[in-house]
Design an enzyme around this catalytic site. Structure first.
Site, PDB file in Angstrom:
ATOM      1  N   TYR A 107     -13.106  -2.251  11.517  1.00 50.33           N
ATOM      2  CA  TYR A 107     -11.720  -1.781  11.453  1.00 50.33           C
ATOM      3  C   TYR A 107     -10.985  -2.095  12.759  1.00 50.33           C
ATOM      4  O   TYR A 107      -9.838  -2.573  12.741  1.00 50.33           O
ATOM      5  CB  TYR A 107     -11.722  -0.273  11.195  1.00 50.33           C
ATOM      6  CG  TYR A 107     -10.365   0.326  10.927  1.00 50.33           C
ATOM      7  CD1 TYR A 107      -9.701   0.083   9.729  1.00 50.33           C
ATOM      8  CD2 TYR A 107      -9.753   1.163  11.854  1.00 50.33           C
ATOM      9  CE1 TYR A 107      -8.458   0.648   9.472  1.00 50.33           C
ATOM     10  CE2 TYR A 107      -8.518   1.735  11.606  1.00 50.33           C
ATOM     11  CZ  TYR A 107      -7.877   1.476  10.417  1.00 50.33           C
ATOM     12  OH  TYR A 107      -6.646   2.037  10.167  1.00 50.33           O
ATOM     13  N   GLY A 121       0.817  -1.215   0.000  1.00 50.35           N
ATOM     14  CA  GLY A 121       0.000   0.000   0.000  1.00 50.35           C
ATOM     15  C   GLY A 121       0.842   1.252   0.000  1.00 50.35           C
ATOM     16  O   GLY A 121       0.571   2.202   0.749  1.00 50.35           O
ATOM     17  N   SER A 122       1.859   1.269  -0.868  1.00 52.47           N
ATOM     18  CA  SER A 122       2.852   2.352  -0.799  1.00 52.47           C
ATOM     19  C   SER A 122       2.728   3.382  -1.913  1.00 52.47           C
ATOM     20  O   SER A 122       3.678   4.103  -2.210  1.00 52.47           O
ATOM     21  CB  SER A 122       4.266   1.757  -0.795  1.00 52.47           C
ATOM     22  OG  SER A 122       4.412   0.754  -1.781  1.00 52.47           O
ATOM     23  N   SER A 175      -3.473   0.065  14.521  1.00 53.76           N
ATOM     24  CA  SER A 175      -4.093   1.376  14.728  1.00 53.76           C
ATOM     25  C   SER A 175      -4.450   1.529  16.199  1.00 53.76           C
ATOM     26  O   SER A 175      -4.728   0.538  16.892  1.00 53.76           O
ATOM     27  CB  SER A 175      -5.376   1.504  13.890  1.00 53.76           C
ATOM     28  OG  SER A 175      -6.120   2.646  14.264  1.00 53.76           O
ATOM     29  N   LYS A 225      -7.669  -4.485  13.180  1.00 55.66           N
ATOM     30  CA  LYS A 225      -6.407  -3.932  13.671  1.00 55.66           C
ATOM     31  C   LYS A 225      -5.997  -4.550  15.005  1.00 55.66           C
ATOM     32  O   LYS A 225      -4.795  -4.684  15.296  1.00 55.66           O
ATOM     33  CB  LYS A 225      -6.512  -2.410  13.781  1.00 55.66           C
ATOM     34  CG  LYS A 225      -6.645  -1.711  12.427  1.00 55.66           C
ATOM     35  CD  LYS A 225      -5.449  -1.985  11.524  1.00 55.66           C
ATOM     36  CE  LYS A 225      -5.480  -1.179  10.231  1.00 55.66           C
ATOM     37  NZ  LYS A 225      -4.284  -1.389   9.397  1.00 55.66           N
TER      38      LYS A 225
END
Length: 243
Positions: A153, A13-14, A140, A157
């Site tokens: 989410y 995801g860069s 996160s 995480k």
């Protein structure tokens, strides 16, 4: 200045946001970069790097695609292996739990948690054989404290933190360290669309009274990649939100 010269670093995801900032920080530290995105990475992103990076394109939620892409990478004649893996790719589909569609819960867990495993497993196997490596997973603060409207989410995480600890125990005997970074409220496309009133309310709960930057998250990732005596830990980068 941290030095990652001659080390190969893969960041998922860069192509933008935190992932791009992490990749740029490793590039500045001399690393050989492998970028990843689900879709094509634009030439103007590639041009940001001092050394031209390799690029992988696949959906991390697709285990077969991830394995095939990584196998092809390792089969390159001049490829010596991955020294650092940063699992950054992820998605959100926010909604209060009472209205959250089961498909949206499953989709977030499938990308964020399953996807992290899909990328990690093939690389982890190779690191076991090469007897060294560092893996940093992006969790996160929401995975540590929960958040209204983000049950999917938060679950994904929090799962990443558990995965991190388990892999750290499995990899330690082969000199493989596995850690997580848990960002808080970071300036990004996601936070920029929040209403001003919402941002003001959030800031009341952050002791440092500001949102963080992607570069500050990148600093934490490089620290964990470099330090040789930290494993199984979650480094929270949140301005004090989760105290």
């Amino acid at each position: 200045m941290m030095d990652f010269t001659n080390q190969t670093v893969l960041v998922t995801g860069s192509s933008r946001g935190i992932g791009l900032a992490i990749a740029q920080a490793f590039d500045a530290a001399g690393a050989k970069l492998i970028l990843h995105a689900r879709s094509e990475i634009k030439p103007e992103i590639i041009a940001l790097f001092k050394q031209e990076p390799q690029v992988l394109q696949f959906d991390i939620a697709d285990a077969e695609a991830a394995e095939a892409s990584l196998k092809a990478l390792y089969k390159q004649d001049d490829f010596d292996g991955i020294d650092v893996l940063v699992n950054n790719a992820g998605i959100t589909k926010d909604q209060l739990a009472m209205a959250l569609a089961p498909a949206d819960f499953a989709a977030v867990v499938n990308v964020n948690l399953n996807g992290t495993f899909n990328v990690t497993q093939p690389v982890f196997k190779k690191m076991i054989r090469q007897k060294h490596g560092a893996i940093i997973n992006l969790s996160s603060v929401v995975g540590q404290m929960g958040n209204m409207g983000q049950s999917n989410y938060a679950a994904s995480k929090a799962g990443i933190i558990g995965l991190t600890k388990s892999l750290a125990k499995e990899g330690a005997r082969r000199n493989i360290r596995v850690n997580a970074v848990a960002p808080g409220m970071i300036v990004s496309d996601m936070t920029s669309v929040l209403p001003e009133a919402t941002q003001t309310e959030i800031l009341k709960n952050i002791p440092l009274s500001r949102f963080g930057s992607a570069e500050e998250v990148a600093d934490a990732v490089l620290f964990l990649a470099e330090n040789s005596y930290i494993t199984g830990q979650t480094l929270t980068v949140d301005g004090g939100l989760y105290i």
